[in-house]
Enzyme design. Structure first.
Site, PDB file in Angstrom:
ATOM      1  N   TRP A 153      -9.398  -6.849  25.064  1.00 48.08           N
ATOM      2  CA  TRP A 153     -10.407  -7.479  25.899  1.00 48.08           C
ATOM      3  C   TRP A 153     -11.806  -7.251  25.316  1.00 48.08           C
ATOM      4  O   TRP A 153     -12.154  -6.174  24.864  1.00 48.08           O
ATOM      5  CB  TRP A 153     -10.250  -6.859  27.284  1.00 48.08           C
ATOM      6  CG  TRP A 153     -11.378  -7.034  28.195  1.00 48.08           C
ATOM      7  CD1 TRP A 153     -11.932  -8.194  28.600  1.00 48.08           C
ATOM      8  CD2 TRP A 153     -12.081  -5.988  28.848  1.00 48.08           C
ATOM      9  NE1 TRP A 153     -12.941  -7.939  29.471  1.00 48.08           N
ATOM     10  CE2 TRP A 153     -13.044  -6.596  29.646  1.00 48.08           C
ATOM     11  CE3 TRP A 153     -11.974  -4.595  28.840  1.00 48.08           C
ATOM     12  CZ2 TRP A 153     -13.917  -5.855  30.429  1.00 48.08           C
ATOM     13  CZ3 TRP A 153     -12.826  -3.879  29.621  1.00 48.08           C
ATOM     14  CH2 TRP A 153     -13.789  -4.502  30.402  1.00 48.08           C
ATOM     15  N   GLU A 178       0.833  -1.205   0.000  1.00 46.31           N
ATOM     16  CA  GLU A 178       0.000   0.000   0.000  1.00 46.31           C
ATOM     17  C   GLU A 178       0.870   1.258   0.000  1.00 46.31           C
ATOM     18  O   GLU A 178       0.388   2.383   0.067  1.00 46.31           O
ATOM     19  CB  GLU A 178      -0.938  -0.005   1.205  1.00 46.31           C
ATOM     20  CG  GLU A 178      -2.155  -0.919   1.028  1.00 46.31           C
ATOM     21  CD  GLU A 178      -1.781  -2.362   0.744  1.00 46.31           C
ATOM     22  OE1 GLU A 178      -1.126  -2.982   1.590  1.00 46.31           O
ATOM     23  OE2 GLU A 178      -2.121  -2.863  -0.350  1.00 46.31           O
ATOM     24  N   ASN A 211      -0.142  -7.866  -4.089  1.00 47.76           N
ATOM     25  CA  ASN A 211      -0.742  -7.024  -5.125  1.00 47.76           C
ATOM     26  C   ASN A 211       0.274  -6.061  -5.726  1.00 47.76           C
ATOM     27  O   ASN A 211       1.181  -5.588  -5.055  1.00 47.76           O
ATOM     28  CB  ASN A 211      -1.911  -6.214  -4.535  1.00 47.76           C
ATOM     29  CG  ASN A 211      -1.453  -5.252  -3.446  1.00 47.76           C
ATOM     30  OD1 ASN A 211      -1.071  -5.669  -2.361  1.00 47.76           O
ATOM     31  ND2 ASN A 211      -1.458  -3.963  -3.739  1.00 47.76           N
ATOM     32  N   ASP A 240      -6.926  -6.017  -5.620  1.00 50.23           N
ATOM     33  CA  ASP A 240      -6.085  -6.237  -4.438  1.00 50.23           C
ATOM     34  C   ASP A 240      -6.129  -7.684  -3.946  1.00 50.23           C
ATOM     35  O   ASP A 240      -6.185  -7.937  -2.752  1.00 50.23           O
ATOM     36  CB  ASP A 240      -6.467  -5.277  -3.294  1.00 50.23           C
ATOM     37  CG  ASP A 240      -5.509  -5.403  -2.100  1.00 50.23           C
ATOM     38  OD1 ASP A 240      -4.304  -5.572  -2.332  1.00 50.23           O
ATOM     39  OD2 ASP A 240      -5.981  -5.368  -0.953  1.00 50.23           O
TER      40      ASP A 240
END
Lengths: 608, 164
Positions: free
Chosen positions: A565, A200, A284, A326
C-alpha cells in the site's frame, strides 16, 4: 476430448488423469491455445499471445473515450511485495497469481471477481533469501484444462483449472543451491516449458519441457556445458549463419567454471508455430566479477531458437560475450512480420538489458539491426555489423567503461545503463497498426567495482559492488518510448520520473497502456505518446497491463503492489522500531492494515 | 506521540519557510475552515463585519480573484491521499479522536508545503527502498532520491511542530 478431460480431472485423481490423458488429448492443448489466442476476449497466456506482441484486437476503449475509464472492480491479493506479470482470462474465469507464497486465485467474472478457488502452496520460507530481486512471480500458464505455476521453490505444479486441485507436481531444480522459480511457464502443444533463476548464486541455467499430461520431463537444455547438455548439433546449430562447432561452450570457460556459470532463463518465452521454434534468452554469467571467468562464457547472454519437440537449438546469438556488467539477455523476444528492404521479413525484436535493440531474422538468426534504444548507453559504441569482420555481431566495448579493463577492486564509473539494464524483464508491446514497439525503459547509470569471490553452494556468488544514479543530463530515471525496429530509431519518448518497470499493452483502439512506480496506470496515444488518461492505483505498478472482454464489455486490468500500500512508504519511517515510544505497537497495527498489499485494479468505461 | 523518525532528528532551522497562507493552514476550503492557522476563518468574518458594505464587495473581489493562485499554493491533495496518510498515522499513534485531529493537521500541513507531485515522488522512493529487492533498490538510495525524501521530511518536521 478437452472437455471430458477437464471433467475427469475435476472429479478426480492423478490415476485417472494418467489413464485418460492420451497423447491425442494432450496434443489438443496447444492447438486449442493457437485458436484461443486469436480470440481477443480471452488472455490465455501470460505473454498475451505466442508472438509476445502484447497487442489486443479489442477497440471498444479507444483514443476518444479512454479518458473516461473508471474503476470497475478491484481484488486484493493479500500479499505484499512486488506483483509482476498479469492475470489470465479463460472464458468466465480470471486466474490471478501472487509473489511468494505464490497463491493462485480463480475469480468468477460473472460475479465481479468472486473467488471460485484458491491455491496456496506450503513452501519453505528459506527460499526467500535466495531470491535475488524480490519474491516475484511472473504468472501462470493455461492449457489442457490445467493451470501451470512454477513456484519459488522450483516446484512446477499443474492445477485443475476448474477446482484448483493439484493434478501433478514436480521439482525442477534445487533451491538449496540458490535455484528459484520466478518466470511464467508457456504451454506449446503437449508440453509446458519452464526455466530457472539464480544467476547470483552460480546456478547453471536451463530450459526444460514437461509433459502437460503427467509432469514427466521430456527434455532439458542447459545454457552452458557439453554439446549434449546444450542440446546442440555442432554442425547444424548456427550462430550468425555459421555452425557453432564442437564444444562451443566448454571452450569459452576456464576449467569447469561453466558448472556454476549462470546463464539463467527467467525471462519470457515466445513461439512461432509455422517455424516450430521456441525463443528465449539466457542471463548473466556467474560471477559478476569478469576477471574471475576469462572467455566468452558461452552461451550466457544468448538468444536461443529451439525446436520445442526435441529441444535442439536451431540457432543461437550471443549479444554480450564475456559480460562485465550483469546485462542479462532474458528479455522477451517479440515476433513480428514487417517489411524490410522491400520484402516481408519474419522478425524477432529484442530489447536487451545491454541497451541495444536487436532485430533478427527469426528463421535463420541473421542479425539485421542492432541499435541503442537509449542515447545514454555508453559501454559500447556499436555492434559490429560487418559480415567479413572477425568481430561480426560483437559489441565494440569502450575501455573506460569496461570493468574487465579497470579490473578488480577498482571502481569503473559512469557506466550506462546500470545493471538492471535499459530495460529489464517488463515486456514491451508491438502494434501492427502503427508498426511500432512500445518500450518501458530505465534511464539509470552505475559505478561497478568487481571483487574476487569464492563459490559456496546456496550462498550469493555476486562479486561486485554497485551504485546507481540517474543518467547524466537530467533527473528522469525512466522513459516510455515508441521504437521503430526496422530503422533502429526512437519515434517518440515520454520521460518518466522513475524507471518504468511495468509491462506495456498495445490495443487496436490506438491506445497504449503502462504503469509507473508511483502507481499510475497511464494510457497514451499510440501514434504520438500523448497522455490520454492516468489513474493512481493503491501501490507501485510492476505488473503487466492486460485487457479482456466479458459480457460484451472491454476491461483493462493491472496488478499493483510493490512495497504494498502506498502509504507504507511514509509509515515505514513512522513505525521504525527504534523510533521511540508507541512505535513498536504501531508497527504491528500497520502491518495488519497493509496486508491488503497487492491489488488487481480492473477498469472499464462507464455505462453509456 | 512521534511522527517521522528522520524528521524528528532534523533541526527546525532546516525547515523551509511555509508559503504564506492568508486565512489558515487548512487546504481545500481556506475561507471556511476552522483551526489554529495564522488568520482563522472567524477572524476573517470579524474583519468583514467591521468593514463598510462598499469595501466588503472590494474585499470579496480581491479574495475570489486570488482564489486560483491560492488553490495552487495549497497543493490540493486528493482526499484519498490525505485519508491514507491519516490511516497510517493513526495506526501508529492510536485510534483516538486526538490522534485523528493531529494526523489530519499533519497531512494538511504537509499539503500546504509540498506539491502533490513531490509528495508522491518521496512516497515512491520510501516504498521502493523498503521493498525493491537486492540491487533493484539501489537507485532509490541515490542522491536524487535522497533529495526527494528530504523535501518530505522537512514538511513533516514542520507538521510535527505545528500539530504534535
Amino acid at each position: 476430448m478437452k472437455q471430458s478431460l477437464s471433467r475427469t480431472l475435476a472429479a478426480g485423481t492423478i490415476l485417472s488423469s494418467l489413464l485418460f490423458t492420451g497423447s491425442a488429448g494432450a496434443q489438443s492443448a496447444g492447438d486449442d491455445l493457437l485458436k484461443m489466442e486469436k480470440n481477443a476476449a480471452n488472455v490465455v497466456m501470460p505473454t498475451n499471445s505466442y508472438n509476445n506482441q502484447r497487442y489486443s484486437g479489442l477497440d471498444q476503449i479507444n483514443t476518444r473515450n479512454v479518458g473516461k475509464l473508471q474503476v470497475a472492480w478491484t481484488f486484493s491479493t493479500g500479499v505484499l511485495r512486488g506483483h509482476e506479470g498479469g492475470p489470465l482470462v479463460v472464458g468466465d474465469t480470471m486466474y490471478v497469481h501472487t509473489p511468494f507464497p505464490n497463491s493462485v486465485f480463480a475469480l468468477d467474472l460473472n460475479h465481479e471477481g468472486r473467488i471460485l478457488w484458491k491455491y496456496e502452496p506450503k513452501q519453505d520460507p528459506n527460499v526467500i533469501p535466495v531470491m535475488c530481486c524480490d519474491t516475484v512471480n511472473r504468472g501462470v500458464a493455461y492449457g489442457d484444462g490445467k493451470i501451470f505455476l512454477h513456484q519459488a521453490d522450483t516446484t512446477l505444479v499443474a492445477l485443475d483449472a476448474k477446482t484448483g486441485a493439484v493434478v501433478w507436481s514436480v521439482k525442477t531444480d534445487d533451491p538449496g543451491k540458490g535455484a528459484t522459480g520466478t518466470e511464467a511457464p508457456m504451454v506449446i502443444k503437449d508440453k509446458v516449458y519452464v526455466g530457472v533463476s539464480g544467476g547470483e548464486f552460480g546456478v547453471r541455467g536451463w530450459l526444460a519441457a514437461y509433459a502437460i499430461a503427467d509432469g514427466k520431463e521430456v527434455w532439458r537444455a542447459y545454457s552452458e556445458g557439453t554439446d549434449k547438455d546444450l542440446l546442440v548439433d555442432p554442425q547444424k546449430t548456427t550462430a550468425l549463419g555459421k555452425p557453432i562447432g564442437a564444444d562451443s561452450s566448454l571452450k569459452t570457460w576456464e576449467g569447469d567454471q561453466w558448472k556454476i556459470g549462470g546463464g539463467d532463463t527467467w525471462g519470457w518465452y515466445s513461439y512461432d508455430p509455422q517455424l516450430n521454434l521456441i525463443y528465449y534468452g539466457s542471463g548473466n554469467p556467474s560471477t559478476w566479477n569478469p576477471k574471475q571467468r576469462p572467455g566468452d562464457n558461452k552461451w550466457s547472454m544468448t538468444i536461443f531458437a529451439r525446436n520445442p519437440d526435441t529441444g535442439e537449438a536451431k540457432w543461437v546469438y550471443q549479444m554480450t560475450p564475456h559480460d562485465e556488467w550483469d546485462y542479462d539477455g532474458v528479455n522477451e523476444m517479440i515476433l513480428a512480420d514487417q517489411e524490410m528492404g522491400g520484402r516481408m521479413r519474419q522478425l524477432l525484436v529484442h530489447f536487451d538489458r545491454n541497451g541495444f535493440s536487436y532485430t533478427l531474422d527469426r528463421a535463420t538468426g541473421e542479425l539485421l539491426v542492432a541499435a541503442k534504444y537509449d542515447p545514454a548507453v555508453n559501454w559500447a559504441t556499436k555492434v559490429d555489423m560487418d559480415k567479413s569482420s572477425p568481430n561480426y555481431g560483437r559489441p565494440e566495448v569502450v575501455a573506460k567503461y569496461s570493468t574487465e579493463h579497470t579490473g578488480e577492486d577498482a571502481n569503473t564509473q559512469g557506466v550506462c545503463p546500470a545493471a538492471l539494464g535499459t530495460k529489464d524483464e517488463q515486456p514491451a508491446a508491438f502494434s501492427p497498426e502503427t508498426g511500432l514497439f512500445y518500450v518501458p525503459t530505465n534511464h539509470v547509470c552505475m559505478d561497478y567495482e568487481p571483487f574476487r569471490v569464492s563459490y559456496t553452494a546456496g550462498q550469493p556468488y555476486v562479486g561486485a559492488t554497485l551504485s546507481m544514479f540517474p543518467a547524466p543530463g537530467g533527473n528522469n530515471m525512466g522513459n516510455f518510448i515508441a521504437w521503430n525496429a526496422r530503422t533502429g530509431k526512437i519515434e517518440w519518448s515520454d520521460p518518466e520520473q522513475f524507471s518504468v518497470w511495468s509491462g506495456a499493452l498495445a490495443t487496436k483502439g490506438g491506445v497504449v497502456f503502462y504503469g509507473t512506480l508511483e502507481g499510475y496506470l497511464k494510457a497514451v496515444d499510440a501514434k504520438t505518446g500523448k497522455e490520454l488518461y492516468k489513474f493512481k492505483t493503491p501501490s507501485g505498478i510492476i505488473g503487466n497491463v492486460m485487457t479482456y472482454e466479458h459480457g460484451g464489455k472491454q476491461y483493462v486490468a493491472v496488478l499493483s503492489g510493490v512495497g504494498g500500500w502506498a502509504g507504507i512508504g511514509l509509515a515505514a519511517g513512522l513505525t521504525d522500531p527504534h523510533a521511540g515510544l508507541g512505535a513498536v505497537g504501531g508497527y504491528a497495527a500497520l502491518n495488519n492494515y497493509t496486508s491488503l498489499g497487492g491489488t488487481l485494479t480492473v477498469f472499464a468505461l462507464p455505462p453509456s | 506521540m512521534r511522527l517521522q523518525t528522520p524528521a524528528n532528528r532534523s533541526s527546525p532551522s532546516h525547515v523551509r519557510t511555509a508559503p504564506i497562507s492568508v486565512f489558515c493552514d487548512c487546504a481545500g476550503a481556506p475561507l471556511f475552515c476552522q483551526g489554529t492557522g495564522r488568520l482563522p476563518a472567524d477572524l476573517f468574518w470579524r474583519i468583514m463585519k467591521m468593514t463598510p458594505i462598499f469595501l466588503r464587495l472590494a474585499i470579496w473581489i480581491a479574495v475570489l480573484g486570488a482564489w486560483p493562485a491560492f488553490a495552487e499554493d495549497q497543493n490540493d491533495y486528493p482526499t484519498a491521499v490525505r485519508a491514507e496518510y491519516v490511516f497510517a498515522c493513526m495506526a501508529s499513534n492510536g485510534q483516538t479522536q486526538d490522534a485523528l485531529r493531529r494526523c489530519a493537521c499533519s497531512i494538511d500541513t504537509i499539503a500546504s508545503l509540498l506539491p502533490i507531485e513531490s509528495y508522491q515522488k518521496a512516497e515512491t522512493v520510501l516504498r521502493m527502498r523498503r521493498s525493491a529487492g537486492g540491487y533493484l533498490g539501489e537507485v532509490f538510495r541515490s542522491s536524487l532520491s535522497n533529495t526527494m525524501v528530504r523535501d518530505l521530511q522537512e514538511a513533516e518536521a514542520e507538521a510535527e511542530i505545528r500539530c504534535f
